[in-house]
Design a protein around this motif. Structure first.
Motif, short mmCIF file in Angstrom:
data_model
loop_
_atom_site.label_atom_id
_atom_site.label_comp_id
_atom_site.label_asym_id
_atom_site.label_seq_id
_atom_site.Cartn_x
_atom_site.Cartn_y
_atom_site.Cartn_z
N ALA A 1 6.33 -3.29 8.61
CA ALA A 1 5.29 -2.83 9.53
C ALA A 1 5.64 -1.43 10.02
CB ALA A 1 5.21 -3.79 10.72
N MET A 2 4.62 -0.72 10.44
CA MET A 2 4.80 0.63 10.98
C MET A 2 4.06 0.74 12.31
SD MET A 2 6.68 2.30 8.78
CE MET A 2 6.45 3.99 9.33
N GLY A 3 4.55 1.63 13.14
CA GLY A 3 3.90 1.79 14.44
C GLY A 3 3.86 3.23 14.89
N TRP A 4 2.96 3.49 15.82
CA TRP A 4 2.90 4.78 16.51
C TRP A 4 3.15 4.54 17.99
CZ3 TRP A 4 2.56 9.51 14.30
CH2 TRP A 4 2.11 9.58 12.98
N PHE A 5 3.96 5.41 18.56
CA PHE A 5 4.25 5.39 19.99
C PHE A 5 4.05 6.80 20.54
CE2 PHE A 5 6.23 1.20 20.46
CZ PHE A 5 6.42 0.87 19.13
N ARG A 6 3.98 6.91 21.84
CA ARG A 6 3.86 8.25 22.44
C ARG A 6 4.64 8.30 23.74
NH1 ARG A 6 -2.61 8.12 24.10
NH2 ARG A 6 -2.41 6.67 25.87
N LEU B 1 11.84 -1.61 20.99
CA LEU B 1 13.17 -2.09 20.60
C LEU B 1 13.16 -2.80 19.25
CD1 LEU B 1 14.55 -3.42 24.02
CD2 LEU B 1 15.23 -1.35 22.78
N ARG B 2 11.99 -3.21 18.77
CA ARG B 2 11.89 -3.91 17.49
C ARG B 2 11.76 -2.96 16.31
NH1 ARG B 2 10.39 -9.20 18.10
NH2 ARG B 2 11.10 -9.37 15.96
N TYR B 3 11.79 -1.66 16.59
CA TYR B 3 11.66 -0.64 15.55
C TYR B 3 13.02 0.00 15.30
CZ TYR B 3 6.63 -1.09 15.63
OH TYR B 3 5.35 -1.58 15.52
#
Length: 124
Positions: free
Chosen positions: A33-38, A109-111
């Motif tokens: 999975a991939m994610g975006w954060f800011r 924290l899961r990344y």
């Protein structure tokens, strides 16, 4: 070692659009999975959007739902964030990250791997 490189940030007027890209190195991109954060100045890093390994499951923060769209192209090892109807409160450094598994994750924290970030500034 996985490297993530974001691009596409910049300065845009309120109501405008930007498309962020995140290119990943390595042969295992499609397994995660991939994610975006800011992160805005003086604030904690917050979840924006995430997509599972296949691209069929996504999740969004309430603040961006209906305006942002996350997608991925596993053949190109790239994940995207299409941002429409941008608001000044969207101003932040945007980071892409690789999740620790295949499913959608919303907790930083899961990344396990993070890019350097790209600045998005929305003027009013």
């Amino acid at each position: 070692q996985v490297q993530l490189v974001e691009s596409g940030g910049g300065l845009v007027q309120a109501g405008g659009s930007l498309r962020l890209s995140c290119a990943a190195s390595g042969r295992t991109f499609s397994s995660y999975a991939m994610g975006w954060f800011r992160q805005a100045p003086g604030k904690e890093r917050e979840f924006v959007a995430a997509i599972n390994w296949s691209g069929y499951s996504t999740s969004y923060a309430d603040s961006v739902k209906g305006r942002f769209t996350i997608s991925r192209d596993n053949a190109k090892n790239t994940v995207y964030l299409q941002m429409n109807s941008l608001k000044p409160e969207d101003t932040a450094v945007y980071y892409c990250a690789r999740g620790g598994g295949r499913v959608v994750l919303t907790t930083p924290l899961r990344y396990d791997y993070w890019g350097q970030g790209t600045q998005v500034t929305v003027s009013s």
